[in-house]
Design an enzyme around this catalytic site. Structure first.
Site: not given
Ligand code: BES
Ligand code: ZN
Ligand code: ZN
Length: 483
Positions: A249, A254, A261, A272, A331, A333, A335
């Site tokens: 990825k 992000d 966020k 990210d 968010d 994104e 996947r």
């Molecule tokens: N890049 C983030 C995940 C992340 C969180 C990486 C903390 C490093 C540290 C990912 O894209 C994300 O935002 N995931 C969301 C998914 C949710 C909306 C289902 C998350 O984990 O909150």
């Molecule tokens: Zn992300």
């Molecule tokens: Zn994200």
């Protein structure tokens, strides 16, 4: 620069001497220096040094410095703790302004020497590009470090592998507006230029539109930088038709998109792209080691930002595989980009096994914290192999379950699948993996969630200083070397 030498001559500005309790008790050491042995004896008699774990004792020798470092009982020694010890000792040596350091390891045990190399190369890495005074630079390539051990291929390989991990760290640590999709493309092209057994395919926006990578395109809609899907095919074993694909990825930033966020979650999001950067580090290592394996390196690169063009929650997009996807949260994104990359690589390159690596979910950080990456796979053999590599490298992973009922989590009312799991984010690391699994089309697959391990947002953790750790690089390099 790290080099190896059979015998110590105690002529460096600083000499780090590792000793265990038994050596001090018997006054028998791995070095030949009667004077130093005598000094240790006196310290021991005075009750000042018994080589207890992490006990260190500086012994000025004229203009030079000997730093005694205890490792405790030889049989209790943990390699992970040793890396931390080496990191600390090196940083103390640097504090004395030493530019040349010699390390005398207390045993010739290969795993101990390897851990020492990693303690130096990984442990002293520091990101200093934007500090005004580079004179305080403590990065290892600026210093001359000699490890007292007979030179062996596995040691020089270990140095090489750490350099791969440190390239990954540089890419992650630099600004998001520096390390863009174009920058990553240039970096990859630089690595493979003039190399044999390598070919590359690079998809930009136009090619993605032609080929229908609808999810990848959707994520990048708000960005002024183009998305990229970069695929490097490496044939190190032409006799075999089997390839393993590594898919990373690469979200250069992000923001969360329109599901923006909050403060506290956004600040480290230039990391990210750690998954894609890890794949680049493994690519560097594979080329440097000349591995006789067949590998497809895949970097799925985009930027998830807001703007009038940004993709919107509630909308539905069509994936490369053909499945339609409801965007329940912009968010989630990672996947989306990975789903298209995985489906594209499987359809066009037919790898036998595929491993994706991504900073995918905050839920994984909640589940496992910062020391273990999450592993999700339906294949027990692949799981065993990865966990073995994890144990050998201390690049730690822990397996989470995946099972048929998780399918329920990603069902959508309006599309074939949605990019969000159960209510309140329950089992969020696993439901994200389930989303990816549904694009892997039966290919042997494993998913590594490095959200918690890729970046240190404090002074240090384990033997990593602040910033990127390069998690996944040593793990996957070891995996390729051994499988
Ligand atoms: N890049 C983030 C995940 C992340 C969180 C990486 C903390 C490093 C540290 C990912 O894209 C994300 O935002 N995931 C969301 C998914 C949710 C909306 C289902 C998350 O984990 O909150
Ligand atoms: Zn992300
Ligand atoms: Zn994200």
């Amino acid at each position: 620069m790290i080099s190896f030498k059979d015998k110590s001559s105690f002529d460096k500005e600083a000499t780090i001497v590792l000793v265990d309790e038994q050596q001090v008790k018997e006054n028998k050491f791995s070095f030949q220096n009667k004077d130093l042995a005598q000094q240790i004896k006196s310290l021991q008699t005075a009750g000042q040094f018994a080589a207890e774990k992490d006990q260190s004792f500086p012994l000025p020798q004229g203009k030079k410095m000997v730093l005694l470092v205890g490792v405790g009982k030889k049989e209790d020694l943990s390699l992970s703790a040793l890396r931390v010890t080496i990191r600390r000792a090196m940083l103390s040596a640097y504090l004395t302004k030493a530019c040349s350091v010699e390390i005398i390891v207390h045993t010739s045990d290969e795993s101990v020497v390897k851990a020492t190399i990693e303690g130096v190369a990984i442990g002293t890495y520091a990101w200093k590009k934007y500090k005004s005074k580079p004179k305080t630079d403590s990065s290892v390539d600026q210093k001359d470090v000699t490890i007292i051990a007979a030179k062996k291929d596995i040691y020089t390989d270990a140095v090489t592998i750490c350099a791969g991990a440190n390239l990954t760290r540089d890419l992650i640590n630099d600004n998001a507006d520096v390390v863009t999709s174009a920058f990553l493309e240039k970096t990859i092209k630089g690595l493979i230029k003039g190399k044999k057994s390598v070919s590359a395919e690079i998809l930009g926006k136009k090619q993605m539109e032609q080929k229908g990578l609808g999810l990848h395109l959707a994520v990048n809609q708000g960005s002024r930088n183009e998305p990229r899907l970069i695929i490097v095919k490496y044939t190190g074993n032409p006799k075999s038709k089997d390839y393993v694909a590594l898919v990373g990825k690469g979200m250069t930033y992000d923001t969360g998109g329109l599901n923006l966020k909050p403060t506290g979650s956004i600040e480290t999001m230039r990391s990210d792209m750690s998954g894609a950067s890890a794949v680049i580090g493994v690519l560097k290592n594979t080329l440097a080691l000349g591995l006789k394996k067949n590998v497809i390196f895949v970097m799925a690169i985009a930027e998830n930002v807001i703007g009038s063009g940004a993709y919107k929650p509630g909308d539905v997009f069509k994936s490369y595989l053909g499945k339609t996807v409801e965007i329940a949260n912009t968010d989630a994104e990672g996947r989306l980009v990975l789903a298209d990359a995985i489906a594209y690589v499987i359809k066009n390159y037919h790898p036998k096994r595929l491993i994706d690596i991504a900073t995918l979910t905050g839920a994984c950080v909640v589940a496992l914290g910062h020391d273990y990456s999450g592993l999700v796979t339906t294949d027990n053999d692949l799981s065993r192999q990865l966990i073995r590599s994890s144990k050998e490298t201390d690049d730690r992973i822990w397996r989470l379950p995946i099972y048929p009922e998780v399918k329920e989590a990603v069902k959508s009312n309006v599309a074939d699948i949605r990019n969000l799991g159960f209510a309140k984010g329950a089992a969020g690391a696993i439901t994200a993996a389930e989303f990816l699994r549904q694009f892997s089309n039966g290919t042997i697959w494993a998913h590594l969630d490095i959200a918690g391990t890729a970046f240190v947002d404090q002074q240090c953790r384990l033997y990593y200083g602040h910033g990127a750790t390069g998690s996944g690089v040593r793990l996957l390099t070891h995996y390729l070397q051994n499988n």
